[in-house]
Motif scaffolding. Sequence first.
Motif, PDB file in Angstrom:
ATOM      1  N   LEU A  94      -3.057  -5.681  -5.741  1.00 24.05           N
ATOM      2  CA  LEU A  94      -2.007  -4.812  -5.208  1.00 24.05           C
ATOM      3  C   LEU A  94      -0.886  -5.650  -4.607  1.00 24.05           C
TER       4      LEU A  94
ATOM      5  N   ALA B 117       2.363   1.692  -3.469  1.00 26.05           N
ATOM      6  CA  ALA B 117       1.343   2.151  -4.418  1.00 26.05           C
ATOM      7  C   ALA B 117       1.042   3.633  -4.213  1.00 26.05           C
ATOM      8  N   ALA B 118       0.977   4.065  -2.965  1.00 24.14           N
ATOM      9  CA  ALA B 118       0.731   5.482  -2.682  1.00 24.14           C
ATOM     10  C   ALA B 118       1.888   6.331  -3.210  1.00 24.14           C
TER      11      ALA B 118
ATOM     12  N   HIS C 223       0.836  -1.210   0.000  1.00 25.61           N
ATOM     13  CA  HIS C 223       0.000   0.000   0.000  1.00 25.61           C
ATOM     14  C   HIS C 223       0.870   1.260   0.000  1.00 25.61           C
TER      15      HIS C 223
ATOM     16  N   THR D 276      -7.970  -1.996  -7.545  1.00 27.12           N
ATOM     17  CA  THR D 276      -9.380  -2.110  -7.158  1.00 27.12           C
ATOM     18  C   THR D 276      -9.590  -2.996  -5.944  1.00 27.12           C
TER      19      THR D 276
ATOM     20  N   THR E  26      -0.047   4.587  -7.978  1.00 24.12           N
ATOM     21  CA  THR E  26      -0.704   3.471  -8.656  1.00 24.12           C
ATOM     22  C   THR E  26      -1.957   3.088  -7.893  1.00 24.12           C
ATOM     23  N   ARG E  27      -3.045   2.821  -8.638  1.00 28.79           N
ATOM     24  CA  ARG E  27      -4.324   2.484  -8.010  1.00 28.79           C
ATOM     25  C   ARG E  27      -4.695   1.041  -8.326  1.00 28.79           C
TER      26      ARG E  27
END
Length: 130
Positions: free
Chosen positions: A86, A73-74, A70, A81, A78-79
């Motif tokens: 992830l 990704a932050a 997480h 669903t 990057t996102r």
Amino acid sequence: MIHEAVRPFVLREEFERLIHCDEPNATYGLDVPFTVLEGEESIERNLDRDRLIDIQLPQKLDAKKLLAAHQLAAADGTRFTEDVSLYFHYNHERIRVLRGTEYNIKITRPIDQKIGEIIYKDYILGGEWG
């Protein structure tokens, strides 16, 4: 273990099966019953439906590695669903897929609520609920 309130029709036994799964990372999933193609304004690529998985929750993942994913990704912007995609993107670890159920729907659109009402009446009030 991760779950979401928009999937209200999960049985206690499904949580227990996930908890007792001998693999550290696991999720529920189903075969994709329809054709999915890749593209934006036009078709760009066929996808092999036999290799696609409709991912469900609950999911079981290594908490420290999930938190790190997480954070990455932050930082990347990057996102994703949901958490399994992830987690896999950043860790490339095996994630076991347990056979999910058709009742484990995600209620996000008005039609999903109508389907959920039918499931509630037939599956829960009808006596099939665990």
